[in-house]
Design a protein around this motif. Structure first.
Motif, PDB file in Angstrom:
ATOM      1  N   UNK A 127      38.683  40.738  44.717  1.00  0.00           N
ATOM      2  CA  UNK A 127      37.628  41.666  44.309  1.00  0.00           C
ATOM      3  C   UNK A 127      37.710  42.914  45.183  1.00  0.00           C
ATOM      4  N   UNK A 128      37.003  43.949  44.798  1.00  0.00           N
ATOM      5  CA  UNK A 128      36.971  45.192  45.586  1.00  0.00           C
ATOM      6  C   UNK A 128      36.511  44.889  47.010  1.00  0.00           C
TER       7      UNK A 128
ATOM      8  N   UNK B  41      41.901  49.841  44.867  1.00  0.00           N
ATOM      9  CA  UNK B  41      40.928  48.909  45.479  1.00  0.00           C
ATOM     10  C   UNK B  41      39.945  48.307  44.474  1.00  0.00           C
ATOM     11  N   UNK B  42      40.034  48.685  43.211  1.00  0.00           N
ATOM     12  CA  UNK B  42      39.092  48.103  42.231  1.00  0.00           C
ATOM     13  C   UNK B  42      39.365  46.603  42.068  1.00  0.00           C
TER      14      UNK B  42
ATOM     15  N   UNK C 121      41.113  38.977  37.485  1.00  0.00           N
ATOM     16  CA  UNK C 121      41.013  37.538  37.763  1.00  0.00           C
ATOM     17  C   UNK C 121      40.459  37.256  39.170  1.00  0.00           C
ATOM     18  N   UNK C 122      39.704  38.212  39.702  1.00  0.00           N
ATOM     19  CA  UNK C 122      39.087  38.000  41.024  1.00  0.00           C
ATOM     20  C   UNK C 122      38.149  36.800  40.977  1.00  0.00           C
TER      21      UNK C 122
ATOM     22  N   UNK D 200      29.703  32.803  42.896  1.00  0.00           N
ATOM     23  CA  UNK D 200      28.638  32.647  41.916  1.00  0.00           C
ATOM     24  C   UNK D 200      28.754  33.769  40.890  1.00  0.00           C
ATOM     25  N   UNK D 201      28.591  33.437  39.627  1.00  0.00           N
ATOM     26  CA  UNK D 201      28.661  34.454  38.576  1.00  0.00           C
ATOM     27  C   UNK D 201      27.411  34.356  37.710  1.00  0.00           C
ATOM     28  N   UNK D 202      26.756  35.505  37.519  1.00  0.00           N
ATOM     29  CA  UNK D 202      25.569  35.550  36.661  1.00  0.00           C
ATOM     30  C   UNK D 202      25.843  36.581  35.577  1.00  0.00           C
ATOM     31  N   UNK D 203      25.449  36.271  34.361  1.00  0.00           N
ATOM     32  CA  UNK D 203      25.680  37.199  33.263  1.00  0.00           C
ATOM     33  C   UNK D 203      24.376  37.445  32.517  1.00  0.00           C
TER      34      UNK D 203
END
Lengths: 481, 208
Positions: free
Chosen positions: A5-6, A266-267, A271-272, A276-279
């Protein structure tokens, strides 16, 4: 190898040293500082006869304490004057650039950083202020720190940090007319709670984010701390690069190309990985209004004040009772039946040109209710001058708003701008804590659109029901000088 | 340099509220004071005092039973909000040496460590049990940082603590001095390799 990830990338690039237990010494590219949290750090340096390692990476501004009224008059509050004088002395003694009360670059630290091009993508940035997360909107890794940490940065240009966990919040969909970034962040905090982000760095992404302009993204990152997050960040895109280009301290000439090349690398990778992922989808979101004494106590404008009786958990029930008592509200009251005495438009959350434009959409051709005191405090001198050049100030003044000088003002109430006991505000700031805007003051956090509408109607209204000109139409009408 | 701490023993006071933010611990108007000392009298100012300066009876720390408490047993998310380190200095000046809670605001937690105010995270059930005990009777806790234990009456609770934090308390080191002593060459090397565009240079005056 999994994508990064960045945050992973900036962290890695800036790692000076990593201990076996993961504690990392991170290099700091920008240290922003202000009059309130810095004096004891400078005092600490003096005691040990230490110098500031990189005055060229350190910038100071007076913002928290400053009066928003006539700058030519002396500051009446003796303690504020002393604290401001201390920053002048400290920056002079240690060779640091200061944007003082009379500088055309003065303003709230989190407004001027991006505005002056001090904040750019891919850097690490720290400031002795919790809303430093704001700078993440440009793709900078920005941490709010304490005074001891600030002293460490002054002396070493580095900071010891434990790597936070990563949370990705993806925002799908499109905001309805009248719903803004402020409503999105209040709603996120309502969902994750004041402690939901503790230990995490939040990364925002998704269709709704990409549609937002850079200033709107700053609003979103600014309040991540109110959900407990260590900070927030958004991968930069063309909008950000265009925003940064040509700013006073931004890379220019040959360096611009090098910077751009670095920023594009750096973006976050697609596939980073995240802990935890919230959508969320923002399609059905309505304007939000806080009703209680922390930013998670938030409701949609069509909802009613909760009844403690409906809650089984005794702690929760007690917290709601306590908040209702402080706020002087009854269960079942409609948000749109709550009247306001004071309207404050400004702060590092909502004191930028986009926010002033939004408030002007409501103010244009309307009048502030006779029993409401309403004032607009632009986030910086540059914002103020730009707004004046566009003619926005006339819209506000004609509508009955006061047009003030830049500073933190009634967001923290360290200057004279504060609520009287029992007074109720619609405020575009970031904290509705007890006594935050003055002893006994009652704060409702809202967007600039909602705040301006509350000024006109003397109570909260659903801005979606108003016939509002677009930002472009406001600019056309204002017509500049 | 701050002195090393191995054991903290003292009376506990229950503060049964979640989300106690640093604005409550010390209101913004007192951040203008240019000193770390003497802030105790402003700690929890609006909760402790009425407008006329008299003590509010319903605030737990005004209860004479807890006047000499040095350990605070607090609720969830203690110290959220503003980064003001003055919150830590105020608690310490009030005599608080340790706060026990289920969770802490991140910045407050770090600020506490830097000033050797011990913050211990315990599961919510254990925090509630301790709060109730402290409400019922005088509760003296003995916190041992070498053993990671809290002892009271005939009980022992174990707590978890990051080694970095623990060492800091046990050794009481001057962090800036250590960084400069152990890492200055690395910092210099890092700076030599920094690309030029990372360093801000004022180039133009924004026209308006």
């Amino acid at each position: 190898m999994a994508g990064r990830s960045i945050f992973d990338k900036i962290w890695e690039i800036h790692t000076v040293y990593e201990k076996e237990d993961g504690e990392t010494l991170l290099y700091v590219d920008r240290h922003l500082t202000h009059e309130v949290t810095s004096p004891m750090a400078f005092e600490g340096l003096r005691e040990k006869n230490r110098r500031v390692r990189r005055p060229d990476l350190t910038f100071a501004v007076t913002d928290h304490n400053v009066p928003t009224t006539d700058r030519l008059k002396p500051i009446r509050d003796e303690l504020s004057a002393k604290q401001i004088a201390a920053l002048e002395r400290n920056t002079r003694d240690f060779g640091i650039t200061l944007f003082d009360l009379y500088s055309p670059y003065q303003g709230i630290v989190h407004v001027i950083g991006p505005e002056l091009g001090l904040t750019i993508p891919g850097i690490t940035l720290v400031c002795g202020d919790s809303h430093t997360s704001t700078h993440g909107a440009l793709g900078a890794l920005a941490f709010g720190i304490g005074t001891s940490e600030g002293e460490h940065v002054l002396a070493t240009q580095t900071l010891w940090l434990k790597k936070p966990r990563k949370m990705l919040i993806t925002l799908d969909g499109k905001l309805s007319e009248g719903v803004t970034a402020k409503d999105v962040i209040l709603w996120i905090i309502r969902n994750i709670g004041t402690g939901g982000g503790i230990g995490y760095i939040v990364e925002y992404d998704g269709e709704a984010i990409r549609r937002m302009n850079v200033e709107e993204r700053m609003t979103l990152c600014n309040m991540a701390i109110e959900g407990g997050a260590r900070t927030a960040i958004i991968s930069p895109d063309e909008q950000v690069f265009n925003y940064v280009k040509g700013r006073p301290y931004a890379p220019a000439d040959d360096e611009w190309g090098e910077a751009l090349e670095y920023w594009k690398k750096i973006v976050s990778d697609p596939d980073a990985e995240y802990h935890k992922i919230i959508r969320f989808s923002v399609n059905k979101l309505e304007p939000q209004v806080t009703w209680g004494t922390n930013p998670a106590m938030t409701l949609g404008v069509s909802e009613e004040i909760p009844d403690p009786k409906d809650f089984d958990d005794p702690d929760e029930r007690h917290a709601i009772e306590r908040a209702l008592d402080y706020m002087g509200l009854r269960p079942g009251t409609k948000i749109t039946d709550i009247g306001v005495d004071v309207v404050f438009i400004g702060s590092c959350t909502n004191g930028r040109l986009t926010d002033l434009l939004d408030a002007a959409r409501v103010a244009l051709g309307r009048k502030v209710m006779h029993n409401v005191r309403a004032f607009v405090v632009p986030g910086s001198q540059l914002t103020k001058r730009t707004a004046e050049r566009l003619g926005l100030h006339r819209i506000f003044i004609d509508a009955g708003f006061e047009w003030r000088n830049p500073g933190c003002s009634m967001c923290i109430a360290m200057n004279e701008d504060r609520l009287k006991p029992g007074e109720r505000s619609a405020s575009t700031s970031n904290r509705n804590f007890e006594n935050r805007q003055g002893p006994g003051g009652r704060t409702h956090l809202v967007s600039p659109l909602m705040a301006a509408a509350a000024a006109v109607y003397g109570r909260f209204v659903d801005v979606r029901e108003l016939d509002l000109p677009s930002r472009e139409e406001v600019l056309e009408h204002a017509g500049g000088y | 340099m701050l002195e090393a701490i191995r054991v903290i023993e003292g009376k506990a006071a229950p503060l049964k509220l979640d989300n106690v933010d640093t604005d409550q611990i010390i209101p913004a108007e007192f951040l203008k004071i240019l000193s770390k000392k003497g802030l105790g009298r402003y700690c929890f100012y609006r909760w402790r005092y009425n407008e006329d300066g008299s003590l509010k009876r319903d605030f737990i720390l005004n209860d004479p039973r807890y006047s000499d408490a040095s350990i605070l047993i607090a609720g969830r998310n203690f110290g959220i909000g503003s980064s003001r380190e003055n919150a830590v200095w105020a608690l310490q000046d009030l005599g608080i040496r340790c706060v026990i809670a289920p969770s802490f605001g991140d910045i407050f937690y770090v600020n506490s460590i830097k000033n050797m105010l011990l913050c211990i995270k315990l599961p919510e059930e254990e925090v509630k049990m301790l709060q109730e005990l402290a409400e019922r009777e005088t509760l003296v806790l003995k916190i041992d940082l070498e053993k990671n234990t809290i002892e009271f009456k005939d009980n022992i609770i174990r707590f978890e603590m990051n080694n970095v934090v623990r060492e800091r308390f046990l050794q009481g080191l001057d962090e800036i001095e250590l960084t400069l002593k152990n890492h200055i060459e690395r910092i210099k090397k890092y700076e030599e390799n920094m690309p030029g565009f990372m360093i801000p240079k004022p180039r133009r005056f924004v026209p308006y």
